[in-house]
Design an enzyme around this catalytic site. Sequence first.
Site, PDB file in Angstrom:
ATOM      1  N   GLU A  87       0.942  -1.276   0.088  1.00 43.43           N
ATOM      2  CA  GLU A  87      -0.063   0.016  -0.069  1.00 43.43           C
ATOM      3  C   GLU A  87       0.911   1.325   0.020  1.00 43.43           C
ATOM      4  OE1 GLU A  87      -3.330  -0.243   2.779  1.00 43.43           O
ATOM      5  OE2 GLU A  87      -4.156  -1.794   1.629  1.00 43.43           O
ATOM      6  N   GLU A 105      -4.982  -8.794  -0.346  1.00 41.23           N
ATOM      7  CA  GLU A 105      -5.982  -8.507   0.925  1.00 41.23           C
ATOM      8  C   GLU A 105      -7.545  -8.524   0.470  1.00 41.23           C
ATOM      9  OE1 GLU A 105      -4.917  -5.358   3.395  1.00 41.23           O
ATOM     10  OE2 GLU A 105      -2.648  -5.727   3.136  1.00 41.23           O
TER      11      GLU A 105
HETATM   12  O1  AHR Z   1      -5.461  -5.727   6.860  1.00 43.96           O
HETATM   13  C1  AHR Z   1      -5.448  -4.578   7.548  1.00 43.96           C
HETATM   14  C2  AHR Z   1      -4.783  -3.537   6.784  1.00 43.96           C
HETATM   15  O2  AHR Z   1      -5.451  -2.944   5.845  1.00 43.96           O
HETATM   16  C3  AHR Z   1      -3.317  -3.905   6.264  1.00 43.96           C
HETATM   17  O3  AHR Z   1      -2.361  -3.606   7.091  1.00 43.96           O
HETATM   18  C4  AHR Z   1      -3.203  -2.766   5.259  1.00 43.96           C
HETATM   19  O4  AHR Z   1      -2.367  -3.157   4.191  1.00 43.96           O
HETATM   20  C5  AHR Z   1      -4.597  -2.547   4.646  1.00 43.96           C
HETATM   21  O5  AHR Z   1      -5.099  -1.302   4.612  1.00 43.96           O
END
Ligand code: AHR
Length: 503
Positions: free
Chosen positions: A175, A306
Amino acid sequence: MSTKKLFINPAKTLGHINPEIQGQFSEHLGRCIYEGIYVGDDSNIPNVNGMRTDVMDALRAIKVPVVRWPGGCFADEYHWKDGIGEKSTRKRMINTHWGGVVEDNSYGTHEYMEFCRQLGCKTYINGNLGSGTVAEMSEWVEYMTFSGVSPMADLRKKNGHEEPWNVDFFGVGNENWGCGGNMTPEFYGNEYRRYQTYVRDYNSDRHIFKIACGPNVDDYSWMDGVLKTCFRNAPDFLHGFMDGISLHYYTHPEGWEVKGSATDFDDKVWYKTLSKTMYIEELIERHAAILDRYDHGKKIGLIVDEWGTWFTVEPGTNPGFLYQQNTIRDALVAGINLNIFNKHCDRVRMANIAQMINVLQAVILTDGERMIKTPTYHVFDMYKAHQDAELLESYIESEIIGIEDEFKVPSLTESVSLGTDGQIHITVCNLSADADHDIETILSDAGVEEALGEIVTGDMHDMNTFEDTDRVTKKEFSEFRITDGRLNFTIPKCSVVHLSVRF
Ligand code: AHR
């Protein structure tokens, strides 16, 4: 209600379903690592080298293929040397991102590798590009994977691990458009070019699969900007420069700010949640179309590292721990996503649900020494039949259902594969809050001979708790008939079904 047809063409395979599509994500966040996985070898909770036995057994049973670590946002603040060597001398610090608790670094590289060894899964390390140096990332790879004589390999040996480990996947930042440095796509693209250079393959027969930081949700300009920057004057591009690019997408029924309760919702929010989950298909297709413009041979994988539901935390818990319950609604979210990933396996090479234990859409929840499997766990348990299978051409008829125009969904979604066991594996989700559906399965140029079924179903609010651990489990599903080679069954509302078919 009319019978819906499910057409399957067993003669037409459309791509390989990598087991890694069913991957998991584990971050130093809340009770995912500490308590969830790692309790230390002096704990009263039964463990092997610090990894809790009940959790490891449960994870092995669903054949977890790969686990991403150490983050997340944590990764871009993680300095790996803090987590090696004698435990009593490891740095104690505050986990500034997640809950402001003390991170004692007792789970570091050696512990993660031991966890993956016990689980028998692939390794996915996420490096620190946001606040770490090129040298630091380069040395980490050397520490983990170099077998010869070098300062980092020697340090690893001094710390008790003679042989190098395999690093299967390596994320070059996380990110970086946000918590990983607030970069522009062009700036990150240039940084990616530089950092990845030093993620070396120390073993000529083992390539580390390098993953660039891709977009959040529908940030198509990030995808395009990073690729444009990376493809500029990069003739070696197709030779291990970038093997994958990530995509992050969470399902928040009420939006990022409000999110919404994990357990208290009505039919309207049920459909809202599922329609927001379905949106990932458009994201995959549109991001893949951008990838197609640069990577004509489809060499670069889209890595959805994610995904899952992100609700308001359970009342009374640390807001920074992201602890939420998990209901039949989560089971549907899991089934819908996994069906979509299967159907796009030509680009989606890996996906990692966030997060494995006690955080967001977890497959396992723990409370001290107690452990429960969530409805999401049982869906993964059924879908493991798709691992390493070949996607088959299929189509299911459905209706558009829902409450408000904005949040309509198809009543049914499916994916079908030819498994390594030679059987056809069908997974179907019934998204309806109130209607069962009759389905007739038709194989082209073949007939169904025998079938076995399993189901995860219940009232939409059903969940497992530490007091009622098995309200939702995977159950046998035998409500089907085979007539003249056609398989007919009724899928109840709010259900995910898996059928193994011999033909
Ligand atoms: O999964 C929780 C958070 O969500 C992670 O640390 C991040 O990469 C995303 O914003």
